[in-house]
Design an enzyme around this catalytic site. Structure first.
Site, PDB file in Angstrom:
ATOM      1  CD  GLU A 178      -2.797   1.262   2.452  1.00  0.00           C
ATOM      2  OE1 GLU A 178      -3.514   2.275   2.588  1.00  0.00           O
ATOM      3  OE2 GLU A 178      -2.858   0.300   3.226  1.00  0.00           O
ATOM      4  CE  LYS A 220      -6.266  -0.133   1.495  1.00  0.00           C
ATOM      5  NZ  LYS A 220      -6.809  -0.589   2.767  1.00  0.00           N
TER       6      LYS A 220
END
Length: 341
Positions: A178, A220
């Site tokens: 992420e 992500k």
């Protein structure tokens, strides 16, 4: 490392019509959310709130593929003594765990941070795996401002993300990678696009250097979007078009899937953007959601810490999960929101 098994889990996490519930708010963040609804942030209240979500059968079994947990939550039992991890598994979803330990100021880079938590990660991952976690999450935070981000901040955060991902795969855990470019500033969508491109390119370069198998991870990222304070907000269509163009340019097709963070967008905005992206298909990877606030703001408000509101909270959660499930197939329409209201 059993890559076939990792790939199977990563693929299930981004299955069509399903997405990931980010229920991994740190103690500080959940306190802020609870303050807003007038609920005291005690361990018991946090447990009750999350148990309410995990017992929402309709949402969990139909629209949620996995749940990212916080360290406190993964060890907790429900009121009746069932481990919360078991509730998630019983609903057919995959338990996951947030493993980063937040950010620290980056030396000699004013206004920039680096995510920490690598030191004892190998041992922690072993324990989390034994507890049932099959994927993990590590968030790098990149801010856009005057003269930032620096290449230093992008490089050290990409390096840490790749080290974390390699440790996860060695522990037979799928890493959610992420790298979040924040939408807090007054920058326009072009600036977000340019910075996110640099961040994603550097991240994948580091992943390759550190031998991370792309088939066994989930990305992500943020969407390409205008900063919150930007006077000109990009349209839903422009956000979708630019985000897809960006991802096609930066994300190898070997990655099984991309699960967006909502990053401060409103519930409906996050849903509309995801839906519009699916209108631009076909895409080389699964594309879905990994939302925290955009899935939870409505159920938190409906629940407000009262046992008698559990069913209302679950209905609100099921509605948001269903809307995003539809958006992850390009089948959402804003009229469906009005119907529910």
């Amino acid at each position: 490392m059993n890559l076939t098994e990792l790939n199977k889990i990563a693929t299930a996490m981004v299955a069509s019509g399903k997405g990931i519930l980010a229920a991994d708010e740190s103690s500080g963040t959940i306190k802020k959310r609870f303050d807003a609804i007038g609920v005291e942030s005690t361990e018991e209240n946090r447990r009750d709130y999350r148990e309410m979500l995990f017992r929402a059968k309709d949402a969990m079994s139909h629209y949620i593929s996995g749940v990212i947990l916080y360290d406190e939550t993964i060890w907790q039992n429900a009121k009746d003594g069932t481990p919360l991890v078991k509730l998630i598994e019983q609903a057919g979803a995959i338990p996951g765990i947030k493993v980063d330990e937040g950010t620290q100021a980056l030396p000699l880079c004013p206004g920039e941070t680096v995510t920490v938590g690598l030191d004892k990660l190998a041992e922690r991952l072993k324990k989390y795996y034994e507890c049932g976690a099959r994927f993990a999450k590590w968030r790098a935070v990149i801010d856009i401002g005057s003269g930032i981000p620096s290449m230093t901040a992008i490089s050290v955060n990409a390096h840490a993300l790749a080290r974390y991902a390699a440790l996860c795969q060695a522990a037979q855990i799928v890493p959610i990678v992420e790298p979040e470019v924040l939408m807090d500033g007054d920058h326009d969508i072009e600036r977000c696009y340019e910075v996110t491109q640099r961040v994603l390119n550097k991240t994948f370069q580091e992943l390759r250097v550190q031998r991370v198998a792309l088939e066994g991870m989930v990305l992500k990222p943020n969407m390409a979007i205008s900063g919150k304070k930007c006077p000109k907000q990009a349209s839903v269509e422009e956000v979708a078009e630019k985000t897809i163009r960006l991802l096609k340019a930066c994300v190898p097709a070997a990655v099984p899937g991309i699960a967006f963070l909502s990053g401060g967008q409103s519930d409906e905005e996050a849903t509309a953007h995801l839906n519009a992206m699916h209108k631009l298909g076909p895409l080389p990877w699964g594309l879905t959601f990994s939302y925290g606030r955009a899935l939870q703001a409505a159920p938190q408000k409906a629940w407000s810490g009262k046992p008698e509101n559990v069913a209302a909270g679950q209905r609100a959660f099921s509605h948001r999960a269903r809307m995003n499930g539809l958006a992850s197939k390009g089948e959402w329409q804003s009229s469906l929101e009005q119907k529910a209201a």
